[in-house]
Design a protein around this motif. Sequence first.
Motif, mmCIF file in Angstrom:
data_model
loop_
_atom_site.group_PDB
_atom_site.id
_atom_site.type_symbol
_atom_site.label_atom_id
_atom_site.label_comp_id
_atom_site.label_asym_id
_atom_site.label_seq_id
_atom_site.Cartn_x
_atom_site.Cartn_y
_atom_site.Cartn_z
ATOM 1 N N LEU A 194 11.002 9.866 -10.318
ATOM 2 C CA LEU A 194 12.408 10.202 -10.579
ATOM 3 C C LEU A 194 13.073 10.857 -9.373
ATOM 4 O O LEU A 194 14.152 10.443 -8.951
ATOM 5 N N THR A 195 12.444 11.876 -8.810
ATOM 6 C CA THR A 195 13.093 12.668 -7.763
ATOM 7 C C THR A 195 12.674 12.261 -6.348
ATOM 8 O O THR A 195 13.344 12.633 -5.380
ATOM 9 N N GLY A 196 11.560 11.520 -6.231
ATOM 10 C CA GLY A 196 11.059 11.173 -4.909
ATOM 11 C C GLY A 196 10.298 12.298 -4.232
ATOM 12 O O GLY A 196 9.817 12.148 -3.105
ATOM 13 N N LEU A 197 10.157 13.437 -4.928
ATOM 14 C CA LEU A 197 9.414 14.559 -4.363
ATOM 15 C C LEU A 197 7.911 14.330 -4.525
ATOM 16 O O LEU A 197 7.471 13.483 -5.304
ATOM 17 N N ALA A 198 7.132 15.104 -3.801
ATOM 18 C CA ALA A 198 5.686 15.071 -3.981
ATOM 19 C C ALA A 198 5.340 15.447 -5.416
ATOM 20 O O ALA A 198 6.057 16.223 -6.063
ATOM 21 N N ASN A 199 4.241 14.867 -5.940
ATOM 22 C CA ASN A 199 3.773 15.278 -7.255
ATOM 23 C C ASN A 199 2.743 16.392 -7.091
ATOM 24 O O ASN A 199 2.495 16.882 -5.986
ATOM 25 N N ARG A 200 2.132 16.783 -8.190
ATOM 26 C CA ARG A 200 1.209 17.923 -8.149
ATOM 27 C C ARG A 200 0.031 17.655 -7.211
ATOM 28 O O ARG A 200 -0.375 18.534 -6.440
ATOM 29 N N GLN A 248 0.823 -1.204 0.000
ATOM 30 C CA GLN A 248 0.000 0.000 0.000
ATOM 31 C C GLN A 248 0.858 1.254 0.000
ATOM 32 O O GLN A 248 0.535 2.250 -0.679
ATOM 33 N N GLU A 249 1.983 1.205 0.724
ATOM 34 C CA GLU A 249 2.901 2.349 0.729
ATOM 35 C C GLU A 249 3.466 2.593 -0.666
ATOM 36 O O GLU A 249 3.606 3.736 -1.093
ATOM 37 N N ARG A 250 3.790 1.477 -1.375
ATOM 38 C CA ARG A 250 4.301 1.628 -2.744
ATOM 39 C C ARG A 250 3.237 2.221 -3.662
ATOM 40 O O ARG A 250 3.539 3.066 -4.519
ATOM 41 N N LEU A 251 1.991 1.779 -3.506
ATOM 42 C CA LEU A 251 0.897 2.326 -4.320
ATOM 43 C C LEU A 251 0.689 3.810 -4.005
ATOM 44 O O LEU A 251 0.498 4.632 -4.915
ATOM 45 N N ASP A 252 0.721 4.130 -2.708
ATOM 46 C CA ASP A 252 0.556 5.529 -2.319
ATOM 47 C C ASP A 252 1.691 6.381 -2.866
ATOM 48 O O ASP A 252 1.475 7.515 -3.322
ATOM 49 N N ARG A 253 2.893 5.804 -2.831
ATOM 50 C CA ARG A 253 4.044 6.561 -3.339
ATOM 51 C C ARG A 253 3.912 6.797 -4.841
ATOM 52 O O ARG A 253 4.226 7.869 -5.344
ATOM 53 N N PHE A 254 3.435 5.800 -5.558
ATOM 54 C CA PHE A 254 3.236 5.941 -6.998
ATOM 55 C C PHE A 254 2.184 7.006 -7.288
ATOM 56 O O PHE A 254 2.300 7.762 -8.248
ATOM 57 N N ALA A 255 1.135 7.040 -6.441
ATOM 58 C CA ALA A 255 0.037 7.968 -6.675
ATOM 59 C C ALA A 255 0.376 9.396 -6.272
ATOM 60 O O ALA A 255 -0.154 10.345 -6.855
#
Length: 506
Positions: free
Chosen positions: A177-183, A165-172
């Motif tokens: 590439l950078t590990g930063l938050a997305n939009r 679930q953490e991996r899915l949340d991270r993908f979402a």
Amino acid sequence: MVSSINALGVRVRDRDDLFRSSCRIAVEHGEFELAWIGVVDHSGMKIVPMASAGLNEKAMAAIQDVFAGDEGALQGQTLTARAIREKAPVVSNDVENDVSLILGKMHAESGVRSIAVLPLIVSDIAIGVFVLYTSKLEFFDAAGLLLLTELAGNIASAIDHIEQQERLDRFAYYDALTGLANRSLFLDRVTQHIFSAANRGHKLAVFLIDLERFKKFNDSLGRPAGDALLKQVAEWLGQNAGNSNALARVAADHFAVVLPEVTYEADAVRSLENMIAALLSHPFRVNDAVYRVAAKVGVALFPDDGVDADTLFKNAEAALKKAKVSGDRYLFFALKMTETVAGSLGIENRLRQALEREEFVLHYQPKMNLTSGKLVGAEALIRWNDPQTGLLPPARFIPILEEMGLIHEVGRWALHKAIEDYQRWRSAGLPAVRIAVNVSPLQLRDGRFFAEIQEAISIAAGAAAGLELEITESLIMEDVNHSIASLLAIRALAACRTDVFLPERL
């Protein structure tokens, strides 16, 4: 105990909570004197205790000391190391007389008589251990171990589910590439900061950062180099934004920063100017070369420029777009910016159809010899005969064509049209003077430009004599080596007679 711990796997969504709760339940409901969970650190080849319950802090500190030292290494002979290697439960049912136990004396003095180490296995890999201590001698029999092994398996499954679930949340919510938050995550965080700013009565700022000339860097050196540069910029911004949670990568070469508390606009200006100057002066190293990164920034303030995250972000985009057109390093949002951007979007949509509808025209400005009064040349000036607004000068649409990437097609059309008109004048017996055609910076940098010139002048013998390329001095100096190579290649065309027009120095 077993049913309570199994229920954790259904409701718990945090690994640390799972560890703490499992240990607590084992002590409270299983009546164990001590329970602890450790995970495997493969980089250090050790077991790292993560949570515990029961016994006193001194006993747990002693256990942690063992696993921090060489005795606790995975290749050692502790019960935990054996359980990890063998991927099977390891038991000591007589702690007081088990000389192999490193802390046997301490455990015996505290009343512990039996210990069981249960490996936590995911996909046939031992990722950790669940360790139970009891005051009962010869406590762990075959039937009990079977039940406890099943329990350990359920804990391991819960860990695996949480990590998935953490991996899915991270993908979402995070940029891969950078590990930063997305939009999406960035806007959520801005919303939280807005609530705080509204309650406390202060402003906040959203910065939208565009890395200048990144596309050229990426195209010239390749995507791996571009990715390496983006990672370094992201790391630098993370270190200089004050809080990595305030930063996001929101597009290919766009980053966003939220300044959660702004008392005066001057505070935002000061932060922004310091960041832009520091970024430009920082050396980024890619492929053994040093690069400097410049940026343009659009800024929107809460509550002046919007009271929700989406509006603030869109207005920061509008400010950034205006800064890129005006040449300013940064601009704050103003309402007229949005109106201008909306107008530009309308023009963009019409420009996409202008070529196929043949709405572009060339006007020719004569060049006269002041001494003789004779016509010696002409400059091709492009105009757009827009059905909605009438004839538009190039300043209104050329920058938009460049931004859209359509300048190549329009530039190619202008070359062919100028040569076509030159040939028509010759055929009609009119004075056929050379026609100067302006070259966009994007055209000269394009590797296809040489072939386009070759194609344009090959339509008829002598066509090259009618073409003059007008290239500004500043354009050539942007990339001297590439410009020289391109111009030499054009001059080398067999029938070509082109001249480079250099404007008077200011």
